[in-house]
Scaffold this motif. Structure first.
Motif, PDB file in Angstrom:
ATOM      1  N   VAL A   1      61.131  52.962  18.163  1.00 39.46           N
ATOM      2  CA  VAL A   1      60.530  54.221  17.735  1.00 39.46           C
ATOM      3  C   VAL A   1      59.008  54.115  17.794  1.00 39.46           C
ATOM      4  CG1 VAL A   1      60.166  55.728  15.755  1.00 39.46           C
ATOM      5  CG2 VAL A   1      62.463  54.887  16.265  1.00 39.46           C
TER       6      VAL A   1
ATOM      7  N   LEU B   1      55.943  56.396  16.523  1.00 33.89           N
ATOM      8  CA  LEU B   1      55.579  57.598  15.790  1.00 33.89           C
ATOM      9  C   LEU B   1      54.343  58.224  16.419  1.00 33.89           C
ATOM     10  CD1 LEU B   1      55.925  56.231  12.147  1.00 33.89           C
ATOM     11  CD2 LEU B   1      57.608  57.508  13.452  1.00 33.89           C
TER      12      LEU B   1
ATOM     13  N   GLY C   1      51.509  54.350  11.068  1.00 29.77           N
ATOM     14  CA  GLY C   1      52.690  53.506  10.998  1.00 29.77           C
ATOM     15  C   GLY C   1      52.388  52.037  10.828  1.00 29.77           C
ATOM     16  N   LEU C   2      51.102  51.693  10.737  1.00 31.43           N
ATOM     17  CA  LEU C   2      50.770  50.290  10.493  1.00 31.43           C
ATOM     18  C   LEU C   2      49.702  50.183   9.416  1.00 31.43           C
ATOM     19  CD1 LEU C   2      50.714  48.765  14.085  1.00 31.43           C
ATOM     20  CD2 LEU C   2      52.334  48.258  12.271  1.00 31.43           C
TER      21      LEU C   2
ATOM     22  N   LEU D   1      55.427  39.980  13.593  1.00 27.30           N
ATOM     23  CA  LEU D   1      56.263  40.484  12.494  1.00 27.30           C
ATOM     24  C   LEU D   1      57.481  41.219  13.059  1.00 27.30           C
ATOM     25  CD1 LEU D   1      56.774  41.203   9.484  1.00 27.30           C
ATOM     26  CD2 LEU D   1      55.365  43.225   9.839  1.00 27.30           C
ATOM     27  N   PHE D   2      57.231  42.156  13.969  1.00 31.08           N
ATOM     28  CA  PHE D   2      58.345  42.952  14.491  1.00 31.08           C
ATOM     29  C   PHE D   2      59.289  42.087  15.321  1.00 31.08           C
ATOM     30  CE2 PHE D   2      57.820  47.618  13.778  1.00 31.08           C
ATOM     31  CZ  PHE D   2      56.851  47.492  12.804  1.00 31.08           C
ATOM     32  N   ALA D   3      58.742  41.076  16.000  1.00 35.49           N
ATOM     33  CA  ALA D   3      59.606  40.185  16.787  1.00 35.49           C
ATOM     34  C   ALA D   3      60.628  39.506  15.874  1.00 35.49           C
ATOM     35  CB  ALA D   3      58.770  39.147  17.521  1.00 35.49           C
TER      36      ALA D   3
ATOM     37  N   SER E   1      51.529  50.646  19.443  1.00 30.15           N
ATOM     38  CA  SER E   1      52.741  51.278  18.927  1.00 30.15           C
ATOM     39  C   SER E   1      53.856  51.245  19.962  1.00 30.15           C
ATOM     40  CB  SER E   1      52.471  52.737  18.556  1.00 30.15           C
ATOM     41  OG  SER E   1      51.632  52.790  17.436  1.00 30.15           O
TER      42      SER E   1
ATOM     43  N   LEU F   1      55.316  47.804  20.094  1.00 30.86           N
ATOM     44  CA  LEU F   1      56.198  47.556  18.950  1.00 30.86           C
ATOM     45  C   LEU F   1      57.541  48.266  19.134  1.00 30.86           C
ATOM     46  CD1 LEU F   1      53.605  47.914  16.059  1.00 30.86           C
ATOM     47  CD2 LEU F   1      54.698  45.810  16.818  1.00 30.86           C
ATOM     48  N   ALA F   2      57.494  49.425  19.788  1.00 27.73           N
ATOM     49  CA  ALA F   2      58.732  50.190  19.986  1.00 27.73           C
ATOM     50  C   ALA F   2      59.672  49.487  20.952  1.00 27.73           C
ATOM     51  CB  ALA F   2      58.410  51.598  20.490  1.00 27.73           C
TER      52      ALA F   2
ATOM     53  N   ALA G   1      59.095  36.627   7.459  1.00 26.42           N
ATOM     54  CA  ALA G   1      57.986  37.210   8.225  1.00 26.42           C
ATOM     55  C   ALA G   1      57.351  38.350   7.445  1.00 26.42           C
ATOM     56  CB  ALA G   1      58.495  37.704   9.578  1.00 26.42           C
ATOM     57  N   GLN G   2      58.176  39.151   6.779  1.00 26.59           N
ATOM     58  CA  GLN G   2      57.653  40.278   6.008  1.00 26.59           C
ATOM     59  C   GLN G   2      56.861  39.779   4.800  1.00 26.59           C
ATOM     60  OE1 GLN G   2      57.714  43.399   6.946  1.00 26.59           O
ATOM     61  NE2 GLN G   2      56.749  44.212   5.107  1.00 26.59           N
TER      62      GLN G   2
ATOM     63  N   ARG H   1      55.318  36.900   4.537  1.00 27.45           N
ATOM     64  CA  ARG H   1      54.066  36.317   5.036  1.00 27.45           C
ATOM     65  C   ARG H   1      53.056  37.422   5.348  1.00 27.45           C
ATOM     66  NH1 ARG H   1      55.670  33.185   9.558  1.00 27.45           N
ATOM     67  NH2 ARG H   1      55.154  34.985  10.833  1.00 27.45           N
ATOM     68  N   THR H   2      53.535  38.498   5.971  1.00 24.39           N
ATOM     69  CA  THR H   2      52.635  39.607   6.301  1.00 24.39           C
ATOM     70  C   THR H   2      52.079  40.255   5.036  1.00 24.39           C
ATOM     71  OG1 THR H   2      53.900  40.004   8.300  1.00 24.39           O
ATOM     72  CG2 THR H   2      52.458  41.770   7.577  1.00 24.39           C
TER      73      THR H   2
ATOM     74  N   TYR I   1      50.416  56.144   5.074  1.00 24.07           N
ATOM     75  CA  TYR I   1      50.094  55.895   6.486  1.00 24.07           C
ATOM     76  C   TYR I   1      51.321  55.734   7.370  1.00 24.07           C
ATOM     77  CZ  TYR I   1      45.229  55.494   5.195  1.00 24.07           C
ATOM     78  OH  TYR I   1      43.977  55.773   4.748  1.00 24.07           O
ATOM     79  N   GLY I   2      52.495  56.011   6.836  1.00 27.25           N
ATOM     80  CA  GLY I   2      53.695  55.950   7.679  1.00 27.25           C
ATOM     81  C   GLY I   2      54.212  54.547   7.932  1.00 27.25           C
ATOM     82  N   VAL I   3      53.656  53.546   7.209  1.00 27.64           N
ATOM     83  CA  VAL I   3      54.114  52.167   7.408  1.00 27.64           C
ATOM     84  C   VAL I   3      55.589  52.049   7.023  1.00 27.64           C
ATOM     85  CG1 VAL I   3      53.795  49.764   6.710  1.00 27.64           C
ATOM     86  CG2 VAL I   3      51.813  51.245   6.965  1.00 27.64           C
ATOM     87  N   LEU I   4      55.948  52.709   5.924  1.00 26.80           N
ATOM     88  CA  LEU I   4      57.338  52.607   5.463  1.00 26.80           C
ATOM     89  C   LEU I   4      58.268  53.342   6.418  1.00 26.80           C
ATOM     90  CD1 LEU I   4      56.904  53.021   1.603  1.00 26.80           C
ATOM     91  CD2 LEU I   4      56.690  50.997   3.045  1.00 26.80           C
TER      92      LEU I   4
ATOM     93  N   ARG J   1      57.791  53.706   9.613  1.00 34.72           N
ATOM     94  CA  ARG J   1      57.882  52.865  10.812  1.00 34.72           C
ATOM     95  C   ARG J   1      58.845  51.698  10.567  1.00 34.72           C
ATOM     96  NH1 ARG J   1      58.714  51.104  14.404  1.00 34.72           N
ATOM     97  NH2 ARG J   1      57.752  50.469  16.337  1.00 34.72           N
TER      98      ARG J   1
ATOM     99  N   ALA K   1      62.672  52.288  10.712  1.00 36.08           N
ATOM    100  CA  ALA K   1      63.389  52.381  11.984  1.00 36.08           C
ATOM    101  C   ALA K   1      63.664  51.002  12.579  1.00 36.08           C
ATOM    102  CB  ALA K   1      62.590  53.217  12.976  1.00 36.08           C
TER     103      ALA K   1
END
Lengths: 326, 240
Positions: A80, A82, A86-87, A99-101, A139, A142-143, B6-7, B9-10, B80-83, B85, B88
């Protein structure tokens, strides 16, 4: 078999009927663009596909899954992007990608992705210091880091410079060629014309046209278009050129006829008699942008409740000052 | 597990990079500890001031991290839409919540190490009720974390920012140490004892200071907050 299926989707926010009986499908290995003016219901529709919102009515399936009920399973199959944000403002591209990996079983390599979206130099720059285009490229990376089967891109090129656009277009084509289904929304119609295989045009919560880009453009007929002062007497011009004339938006005119030199001459002499300036004269096949504007204008002019929707080819409206200029 | 770590740590990296959060979670409690121990602005009724101040400051640290840092940070992430994002991705809400909780605990550990070290340097000799003090801190974390997330999950980011800070000030003012000095009128003290701050200071003080006896209502009040806070947060939280 379609990888995204939407059937009779209804979304209501309180009294507002944002999406009203929308149906369409998107295939794997194809780019499907959902187009429409602001407030047409694009985002509400995409929100349902991503599982952020439950449909008020109708069904939605992505990879055969119910986006709300099977949300956990779906998140492994979709990517996704946006429209904005989103970050966290302080996160760095390389950190966000790592992180996303960690969220996916078979992620793409963060370093390779940085290279792919041209952010290797900016790997350690905090998100808030990235330009709009750089943020969009991150973004997108990341998607796609989880090798998704379906990618949802909300306005992927908004605020992106020319080279960034080219890069994003290439990436979208690569995803499609690798077999992913790409669903994107966009305002940039020249963009859509370049990358999309399939179009779904939404206006006021309804699908007003859908089909492959070639199919829709085939329904677009030959025409001569030009710009001049707004409010010209289109009936008089129509009589002079012996073809229907419409002011599609203030100051933009379309003459529905084969673009022969004779027609062009008739138009210019009619303008010359009235001592008017002419701009942007073009003769030939209607492009997506004017097709889109015409379809939206026609849908707005239609009385409410007219069920005409969803056909691949649409008859066109003829006559004087027809398509409602707003 | 990989996703959770990972979360976490971030979360910790980003908190460490945020100067304001460091100020709230480390330097303000440290400043209060040194100031109240050394400067006699409030009559604490005892000469060993650090014995009174240190447990209260340890409670303050829990409050600032679990409510203020967590609440304000989460409010902005939501804004900021982090949650949205993250929603998903396969991380999922349970692991996101677990990561937040673990990050808060890690910061609290760091705060306690620094503050206990500073208090010992100021001549503090605590009684040995550490197990009880740590248990109280955990219950307090649930209570204040629940409060912070209740605000963060239902209010616009800036309103949440103002309210978290405002509430922090109210809770510090009613946090037992002030009215132990006899400076709060009776009815206000009754209200203060029903808020979560005074009970937390009270039970941590009782655990670490032999000269202090806990108020009978403190543990029950704290436990109620620790149950109600997270429930309200879970039911009222809006992710967008």
């Amino acid at each position: 078999m379609p990888i995204v299926e939407v059937e009779n989707l209804d979304v209501r926010h309180g009294d507002v009927h944002a999406v009203n009986g929308v149906s369409f499908a998107a295939e794997a290995g194809a780019v499907t663009a959902v187009l429409g003016p602001n407030g047409a219901g694009k985002t509400s529709t995409i929100d349902c596909l991503e599982g952020y919102r439950a449909p008020s009515n109708g069904t939605v399936r992505v990879c055969g899954l119910d986006p709300v009920r099977d949300h956990a399973a779906l998140t492994r199959r979709i990517g996704v992007m946006l429209q904005a944000g989103g970050l966290h403002s302080a996160i760095r591209p390389v950190e966000a990608l790592r992180l996303f990996a960690a969220f996916y079983d078979r992620p793409r390599d963060p370093g390779e992705l940085l290279e792919l979206v041209g952010l290797t130099d900016r790997a350690r720059a905090p998100w808030r210091t990235l330009s709009g285009g750089e943020q969009q490229r991150l973004s997108l990376a990341l998607a796609i880091i989880g090798r998704p089967d379906v990618v949802f891109l909300d306005e992927p090129t908004s605020g992106v410079d020319v080279t960034g656009r080219q890069l994003i277009r290439d990436l979208i084509r690569e995803l499609r060629n690798d077999g992913a289904g790409v669903v994107l929304t966009s305002h940039d119609l020249s963009e859509v014309e370049e990358v999309a295989d399939h179009l779904v045009i939404i206006e006021a919560g309804r699908v007003i046209a859908s089909g492959s880009v070639n199919e829709l453009l085939a329904s677009a007929a030959d025409a001569v278009t030009f710009r001049a002062d707004p409010g010209l007497d289109v009936a008089s011009l129509a009589a002079a050129v012996d073809a229907p004339v419409a002011e599609v938006s203030p100051g933009a005119y379309r003459v529905d006829t084969a673009p022969s030199p004779r027609t062009v001459a008739a138009i210019t002499s009619w303008l010359a008699e009235r001592n008017l300036l002419i701009g942007d004269l073009s003769a030939g096949r209607e492009r997506l942008e004017s097709l889109f504007l015409r379809l939206v204008a026609e849908a707005e002019a239609r009385p409410a409740g007219d069920p005409a929707q969803g056909s691949g080819r649409r008859g066109r409206r003829r006559g004087g000052r027809s398509a409602g200029a707003r | 597990m990989k996703a959770l770590l990972a979360q976490v740590r971030t979360e910790l990296t980003l908190m460490a990079r945020n100067g304001e959060q460091l100020l709230v979670s480390l330097f303000i409690p440290l400043g209060v500890l040194i100031f109240l121990s050394k400067v006699k602005v409030i009559d604490l009724g005892r000469d060993d001031r650090v014995a009174v101040v240190a447990p209260a400051v340890l409670a303050l640290a829990v409050m600032s991290t679990a409510m203020v840092s967590l609440g304000i940070g989460t409010g902005f992430e939501r804004h900021y839409g982090v949650l949205k994002r993250l929603g998903a991705t396969p991380l999922g809400r349970p692991r996101w919540i677990a990561a937040k909780f673990l990050a808060v605990l890690a910061i609290e550990c760091l705060q306690w190490i620094v503050l206990v070290g500073a208090a010992l340097a100021l001549g503090w000799s605590p009684s040995g009720g550490w197990a009880l003090a740590v248990a109280a801190a955990m219950v307090g974390t649930a209570a204040f974390g629940g409060l912070g997330l209740s605000l963060a999950g239902s209010l616009p980011a800036l309103v949440n920012l103002a309210l978290c800070n405002g509430l922090y000030v109210v809770l510090v003012m009613t946090g037992d140490i002030v009215f132990r000095a006899g400076s709060l009128p009776g009815p206000i003290e009754t209200i203060a004892r029903l808020l979560p701050a005074a009970p937390l200071v009270d039970v941590i003080s009782a655990a670490l200071d032999t000269g202090h006896t806990a108020h009978a209502g403190s543990w029950p009040t704290l436990l109620v907050w620790a149950i109600v806070g997270p429930i309200v947060a879970a039911t009222s939280f809006r992710w967008e």
